[in-house]
Design an enzyme around this catalytic site. Structure first.
Site, PDB file in Angstrom:
ATOM      1  N   CYS A 110      42.345  43.054  43.808  1.00  0.00           N
ATOM      2  CA  CYS A 110      42.915  44.361  43.419  1.00  0.00           C
ATOM      3  C   CYS A 110      43.156  44.384  41.909  1.00  0.00           C
ATOM      4  N   GLU A 129      49.567  42.540  34.340  1.00  0.00           N
ATOM      5  CA  GLU A 129      48.179  42.371  34.822  1.00  0.00           C
ATOM      6  C   GLU A 129      47.558  41.108  34.255  1.00  0.00           C
ATOM      7  N   LEU A 160      53.598  41.873  43.702  1.00  0.00           N
ATOM      8  CA  LEU A 160      53.080  40.503  43.650  1.00  0.00           C
ATOM      9  C   LEU A 160      54.046  39.609  42.875  1.00  0.00           C
ATOM     10  N   SER A 206      53.000  34.692  36.267  1.00  0.00           N
ATOM     11  CA  SER A 206      51.650  34.221  35.924  1.00  0.00           C
ATOM     12  C   SER A 206      51.045  33.359  37.029  1.00  0.00           C
ATOM     13  N   GLN A 219      43.163  51.347  -2.084  1.00  0.00           N
ATOM     14  CA  GLN A 219      42.202  50.469  -1.401  1.00  0.00           C
ATOM     15  C   GLN A 219      42.818  49.792  -0.170  1.00  0.00           C
ATOM     16  N   LEU A 268      53.545  54.066   8.345  1.00  0.00           N
ATOM     17  CA  LEU A 268      54.371  55.279   8.360  1.00  0.00           C
ATOM     18  C   LEU A 268      55.689  55.060   7.621  1.00  0.00           C
ATOM     19  N   TRP A 281      59.816  43.623  38.619  1.00  0.00           N
ATOM     20  CA  TRP A 281      58.979  44.363  37.660  1.00  0.00           C
ATOM     21  C   TRP A 281      57.903  45.181  38.371  1.00  0.00           C
TER      22      TRP A 281
HETATM   23  P1  TGC Z   1      42.710  29.955  41.726  1.00  0.00           P
HETATM   24  O1  TGC Z   1      42.903  28.657  42.491  1.00  0.00           O
HETATM   25  O2  TGC Z   1      41.861  29.968  40.519  1.00  0.00           O
HETATM   26  O3  TGC Z   1      42.157  31.074  42.739  1.00  0.00           O
HETATM   27  C1  TGC Z   1      42.759  31.317  43.996  1.00  0.00           C
HETATM   28  C2  TGC Z   1      41.738  32.111  44.800  1.00  0.00           C
HETATM   29  O4  TGC Z   1      41.528  33.393  44.164  1.00  0.00           O
HETATM   30  C3  TGC Z   1      40.152  33.508  43.736  1.00  0.00           C
HETATM   31  N1  TGC Z   1      40.189  34.187  42.426  1.00  0.00           N
HETATM   32  C4  TGC Z   1      39.867  35.474  42.309  1.00  0.00           C
HETATM   33  N2  TGC Z   1      39.436  36.380  43.200  1.00  0.00           N
HETATM   34  C5  TGC Z   1      39.194  37.621  42.752  1.00  0.00           C
HETATM   35  N3  TGC Z   1      39.379  37.969  41.454  1.00  0.00           N
HETATM   36  C6  TGC Z   1      39.817  37.099  40.531  1.00  0.00           C
HETATM   37  N4  TGC Z   1      40.008  37.491  39.271  1.00  0.00           N
HETATM   38  C7  TGC Z   1      40.091  35.791  40.937  1.00  0.00           C
HETATM   39  N5  TGC Z   1      40.543  34.668  40.299  1.00  0.00           N
HETATM   40  C8  TGC Z   1      40.602  33.701  41.235  1.00  0.00           C
HETATM   41  C9  TGC Z   1      39.632  32.078  43.672  1.00  0.00           C
HETATM   42  O5  TGC Z   1      38.239  32.052  43.830  1.00  0.00           O
HETATM   43  C10 TGC Z   1      40.360  31.464  44.831  1.00  0.00           C
HETATM   44  O6  TGC Z   1      39.733  31.898  46.031  1.00  0.00           O
HETATM   45  P2  TGC Z   1      39.661  30.939  47.322  1.00  0.00           P
HETATM   46  O7  TGC Z   1      38.935  31.750  48.340  1.00  0.00           O
HETATM   47  O8  TGC Z   1      38.929  29.706  46.866  1.00  0.00           O
HETATM   48  O9  TGC Z   1      41.079  30.641  47.694  1.00  0.00           O
HETATM   49  O10 TGC Z   1      44.138  30.537  41.428  1.00  0.00           O
HETATM   50  P3  TGC Z   1      45.304  29.994  40.497  1.00  0.00           P
HETATM   51  O11 TGC Z   1      46.529  29.865  41.349  1.00  0.00           O
HETATM   52  O12 TGC Z   1      44.839  28.810  39.682  1.00  0.00           O
HETATM   53  O13 TGC Z   1      45.565  31.245  39.532  1.00  0.00           O
HETATM   54  C11 TGC Z   1      44.578  31.812  38.761  1.00  0.00           C
HETATM   55  C12 TGC Z   1      45.193  32.850  37.778  1.00  0.00           C
HETATM   56  C13 TGC Z   1      46.200  32.194  36.857  1.00  0.00           C
HETATM   57  C14 TGC Z   1      44.048  33.407  36.951  1.00  0.00           C
HETATM   58  C15 TGC Z   1      45.860  33.980  38.577  1.00  0.00           C
HETATM   59  O14 TGC Z   1      46.938  33.517  39.287  1.00  0.00           O
HETATM   60  C16 TGC Z   1      46.306  35.135  37.723  1.00  0.00           C
HETATM   61  O15 TGC Z   1      45.527  36.042  37.458  1.00  0.00           O
HETATM   62  N6  TGC Z   1      47.607  35.193  37.261  1.00  0.00           N
HETATM   63  C17 TGC Z   1      48.152  36.366  36.615  1.00  0.00           C
HETATM   64  C18 TGC Z   1      48.917  37.186  37.640  1.00  0.00           C
HETATM   65  C19 TGC Z   1      48.870  38.656  37.348  1.00  0.00           C
HETATM   66  O16 TGC Z   1      47.990  39.174  36.700  1.00  0.00           O
HETATM   67  N7  TGC Z   1      49.802  39.384  37.926  1.00  0.00           N
HETATM   68  C20 TGC Z   1      49.792  40.812  37.819  1.00  0.00           C
HETATM   69  C21 TGC Z   1      50.791  41.417  38.774  1.00  0.00           C
HETATM   70  S1  TGC Z   1      50.515  43.134  39.054  1.00  0.00           S
HETATM   71  C22 TGC Z   1      50.864  43.894  37.611  1.00  0.00           C
HETATM   72  O17 TGC Z   1      51.138  43.332  36.615  1.00  0.00           O
HETATM   73  C23 TGC Z   1      50.778  45.342  37.675  1.00  0.00           C
HETATM   74  S2  TGC Z   1      51.211  46.176  36.261  1.00  0.00           S
HETATM   75  C24 TGC Z   1      50.675  47.655  36.788  1.00  0.00           C
HETATM   76  C25 TGC Z   1      50.802  48.780  35.885  1.00  0.00           C
HETATM   77  O18 TGC Z   1      51.928  49.306  35.709  1.00  0.00           O
HETATM   78  O19 TGC Z   1      49.734  49.258  35.382  1.00  0.00           O
HETATM   79  P1  FAD Z   2      55.742  34.148  32.977  1.00  0.00           P
HETATM   80  O1  FAD Z   2      54.679  33.940  33.988  1.00  0.00           O
HETATM   81  O2  FAD Z   2      57.059  33.491  33.220  1.00  0.00           O
HETATM   82  O3  FAD Z   2      55.216  33.777  31.547  1.00  0.00           O
HETATM   83  C1  FAD Z   2      56.072  33.603  30.409  1.00  0.00           C
HETATM   84  C2  FAD Z   2      55.213  33.161  29.202  1.00  0.00           C
HETATM   85  O4  FAD Z   2      54.596  31.910  29.509  1.00  0.00           O
HETATM   86  C3  FAD Z   2      54.084  34.126  28.883  1.00  0.00           C
HETATM   87  O5  FAD Z   2      53.915  34.201  27.489  1.00  0.00           O
HETATM   88  C4  FAD Z   2      52.864  33.468  29.505  1.00  0.00           C
HETATM   89  O6  FAD Z   2      51.638  33.815  28.873  1.00  0.00           O
HETATM   90  C5  FAD Z   2      53.193  32.001  29.298  1.00  0.00           C
HETATM   91  N1  FAD Z   2      52.502  31.128  30.255  1.00  0.00           N
HETATM   92  C6  FAD Z   2      52.537  31.192  31.616  1.00  0.00           C
HETATM   93  N2  FAD Z   2      51.779  30.232  32.144  1.00  0.00           N
HETATM   94  C7  FAD Z   2      51.234  29.550  31.121  1.00  0.00           C
HETATM   95  C8  FAD Z   2      50.348  28.422  31.012  1.00  0.00           C
HETATM   96  N3  FAD Z   2      49.857  27.828  32.078  1.00  0.00           N
HETATM   97  N4  FAD Z   2      50.005  27.983  29.777  1.00  0.00           N
HETATM   98  C9  FAD Z   2      50.501  28.589  28.656  1.00  0.00           C
HETATM   99  N5  FAD Z   2      51.347  29.639  28.689  1.00  0.00           N
HETATM  100  C10 FAD Z   2      51.695  30.117  29.906  1.00  0.00           C
HETATM  101  N6  FAD Z   2      53.983  42.947  38.685  1.00  0.00           N
HETATM  102  C11 FAD Z   2      53.622  43.390  39.927  1.00  0.00           C
HETATM  103  O7  FAD Z   2      53.397  42.604  40.839  1.00  0.00           O
HETATM  104  N7  FAD Z   2      53.501  44.719  40.183  1.00  0.00           N
HETATM  105  C12 FAD Z   2      53.744  45.666  39.225  1.00  0.00           C
HETATM  106  O8  FAD Z   2      53.613  46.862  39.484  1.00  0.00           O
HETATM  107  C13 FAD Z   2      54.148  45.219  37.927  1.00  0.00           C
HETATM  108  N8  FAD Z   2      54.464  46.133  36.963  1.00  0.00           N
HETATM  109  C14 FAD Z   2      54.983  45.700  35.763  1.00  0.00           C
HETATM  110  C15 FAD Z   2      55.468  46.641  34.845  1.00  0.00           C
HETATM  111  C16 FAD Z   2      56.013  46.210  33.643  1.00  0.00           C
HETATM  112  C17 FAD Z   2      56.573  47.213  32.674  1.00  0.00           C
HETATM  113  C18 FAD Z   2      56.034  44.822  33.319  1.00  0.00           C
HETATM  114  C19 FAD Z   2      56.586  44.348  32.003  1.00  0.00           C
HETATM  115  C20 FAD Z   2      55.576  43.894  34.223  1.00  0.00           C
HETATM  116  C21 FAD Z   2      55.057  44.316  35.467  1.00  0.00           C
HETATM  117  N9  FAD Z   2      54.641  43.403  36.450  1.00  0.00           N
HETATM  118  C22 FAD Z   2      54.249  43.821  37.699  1.00  0.00           C
HETATM  119  C23 FAD Z   2      54.844  41.983  36.223  1.00  0.00           C
HETATM  120  C24 FAD Z   2      53.772  41.318  35.350  1.00  0.00           C
HETATM  121  O9  FAD Z   2      52.571  41.196  36.031  1.00  0.00           O
HETATM  122  C25 FAD Z   2      54.306  39.962  34.910  1.00  0.00           C
HETATM  123  O10 FAD Z   2      55.350  40.212  33.989  1.00  0.00           O
HETATM  124  C26 FAD Z   2      53.248  39.080  34.292  1.00  0.00           C
HETATM  125  O11 FAD Z   2      52.298  38.679  35.251  1.00  0.00           O
HETATM  126  C27 FAD Z   2      53.853  37.805  33.631  1.00  0.00           C
HETATM  127  O12 FAD Z   2      54.776  37.198  34.461  1.00  0.00           O
HETATM  128  P2  FAD Z   2      56.246  36.805  33.898  1.00  0.00           P
HETATM  129  O13 FAD Z   2      56.807  38.035  33.267  1.00  0.00           O
HETATM  130  O14 FAD Z   2      57.014  36.232  35.020  1.00  0.00           O
HETATM  131  O15 FAD Z   2      55.993  35.751  32.775  1.00  0.00           O
END
Ligand code: TGC
Ligand code: FAD
Length: 387
Positions: free
Chosen positions: A242, A367, A135, A142, A283, A342, A166
């Site tokens: 997801c 996440e 993603l 973000s 303490q 430590l 990433w």
């Molecule tokens: P927004 O306009 O609020 O929503 C767009 C559409 O999505 C729906 N929605 C959700 N649906 C299910 N679950 C949720 N938690 C949802 N939040 C929103 C919403 O209802 C809408 O639906 P529709 O049908 O009206 O279109 O979206 P936004 O663009 O303002 O963004 C919201 C935000 C910032 C919360 C979202 O973009 C977000 O969560 N950003 C963080 C991205 C993130 O977590 N990336 C993770 C990548 S994967 C990863 O890190 C794996 S690490 C794995 C590992 O090693 O363990």
């Molecule tokens: P950015 O989005 O550029 O954010 C940078 C800083 O700005 C952060 O401190 C953030 O909190 C802040 N920020 C962003 N927006 C705002 C706002 N509106 N207001 C205030 N502050 C804000 N992604 C996948 O898709 N699949 C994976 O399997 C996966 N695995 C990962 C494994 C590792 C070890 C790591 C480190 C990351 C992984 N990721 C994966 C990516 C991860 O989900 C992203 O790193 C994360 O979502 C943040 O995105 P970014 O690193 O681009 O930071």
């Protein structure tokens, strides 16, 4: 008076069923016997222990909450305990199982065709096929709605271009669930390892999650057949759905990391002397230990409650954000404080606290960063999206 379990002061164990305790004990034995003896070396060598995959699969941990297709069909609480025990070993193990289960198998299970499910899910449950989830892109994770990776239909195929950054398990994956913009909105594509134009490059020199495989993925005119598109996924809500699954696991996992750190520092402060008495007679040290126990206990209760809500079909995404934020912050703060208690030993890999501390720097970022989850809660309270 009976003494309490220092790592479970509120006796959260008593809230668990026999089946839940059995699952926890089984994974605990696996982590003690197979993970702890090798994990320090894996971390130092920057190596994911792929050799553990067959046993992880044979324990039924892959696709753990899914029903059918050779999956274990565990409850959310059982899955949470799995993640807690794995992360007690190392976040890399929880990450691997979390990505395979919640981010690769779950979207195929939820949004896939029957043919896609039959082809991938049993093999993935057996650990014979590995998946990843793409993603995030390099210009900012973000805000995934702003993705540049795109796919255009060409007859019965789609042509995919762009890149992802990433990506956990990216360079060992047989199938990558890739989210790309199309003319209709975001869709999910099953990109297979051998498809021409697809490349994965391992990201080297990480200081965090060193025992995990993390990659950059590149798509240069990759021809993806229409039957590899997830038919029921359209829009950003599909990948976010997801993420809800994976984030519940992340509310549990860091409890295991924090328990490992507290366990280590309890022993250290019992035997280490300063100014003529063991550290744990002072303490300030007791206050810090007590604060850790308080924070771990509340995180445990929060995680059990969250998963019980999920098992009852009552869980709201904002509640997941609150728990991910609280529990990862708890573990990061505890690991940092244990590292300090430590002393100089705390900077050595001989002790686990610094490894957990460094891992938590990833967990608080991926996440959804801590800030993103705070803003999700803020939006719930005010009705205003301040992202
Ligand atoms: P927004 O306009 O609020 O929503 C767009 C559409 O999505 C729906 N929605 C959700 N649906 C299910 N679950 C949720 N938690 C949802 N939040 C929103 C919403 O209802 C809408 O639906 P529709 O049908 O009206 O279109 O979206 P936004 O663009 O303002 O963004 C919201 C935000 C910032 C919360 C979202 O973009 C977000 O969560 N950003 C963080 C991205 C993130 O977590 N990336 C993770 C990548 S994967 C990863 O890190 C794996 S690490 C794995 C590992 O090693 O363990
Ligand atoms: P950015 O989005 O550029 O954010 C940078 C800083 O700005 C952060 O401190 C953030 O909190 C802040 N920020 C962003 N927006 C705002 C706002 N509106 N207001 C205030 N502050 C804000 N992604 C996948 O898709 N699949 C994976 O399997 C996966 N695995 C990962 C494994 C590792 C070890 C790591 C480190 C990351 C992984 N990721 C994966 C990516 C991860 O989900 C992203 O790193 C994360 O979502 C943040 O995105 P970014 O690193 O681009 O930071």
């Amino acid at each position: 008076m009976r003494s309490l379990d220092a790592l479970d002061l509120l006796d959260v164990q008593s809230l668990l069923s026999d089946e839940e305790r059995l699952v926890q004990d089984t994974v605990q034995r696996f982590v003690n016997g197979k993970v702890l003896p090798i994990i320090r070396e894996c971390f130092e060598e920057h190596r994911f222990p792929e050799e553990l995959i067959p046993e992880i699969a044979s324990l039924g941990l892959l696709g753990n909450t899914l029903e059918g297709y050779e999956c274990a069909g565990l409850s959310s609480v059982c899955a949470g305990l799995v993640y807690q025990e794995l992360e007690r070993g190392d976040s890399a193990l929880r990450s691997f199982v979390s990505v395979q289960s919640s981010l690769a198998m779950y979207p195929i299970f939820t949004f896939g065709s029957e043919a896609q499910k039959e082809r991938w899910l049993p093999a993935m449950a057996r650990g014979e096929a590995i998946g990843c989830f793409g993603l995030t892109e390099s210009h900012g994770g973000s805000d995934p709605g702003n993705m540049k990776t795109h796919a255009k239909q060409d007859g019965d195929d789609w042509i995919l271009n762009g890149s992802k950054m990433w990506i956990t398990s990216g360079s060992i994956a047989d199938v990558a669930v890739i989210w790309a913009m199309t003319g209709d909105g975001i869709r999910g594509f099953l990109v297979e390892r051998e498809m021409p134009g697809f490349a994965a490059t391992e990201i080297e020199n990480k200081f965090s999650l060193r025992a995990s495989s993390t990659a950059a993925l590149f798509f240069d005119n990759v021809r993806v057949p229409n039957h590899n598109v997830l038919p029921d996924a359209l829009g950003l809500s599909a990948p976010l759905n997801c993420l809800n699954q994976a984030r519940i696991g992340i509310a549990w996992g860091p409890i295991g990391s924090a328990q490992a750190c507290l366990h280590e520092v309890l022993e250290f402060t019992r035997t280490r002397e300063a100014f003529g008495r063991p550290l744990n007679h002072t303490q300030t040290i007791q206050l810090r230990l007590a604060d850790m126990a308080r924070r771990i206990s509340t995180a445990q209760l929060l995680a059990v409650h969250l998963s019980r809500l999920q098992d009852q079909g009552k869980l709201h995404p904002t509640q997941i954000s609150l728990a991910k934020w609280n529990n990862v912050r708890m573990a990061l703060d505890i690991a940092r404080d244990c590292r300090d208690m430590l002393g100089a030993s705390g900077i050595s890999a001989e002790y686990c606290s610094i490894r957990h501390m460094l891992n938590m720097e990833s967990i608080i970022t991926y996440e959804g960063t801590e800030t993103i989850h705070q803003l999700v809660v803020g939006k719930e309270l005010t009705g205003i999206s301040a992202f």
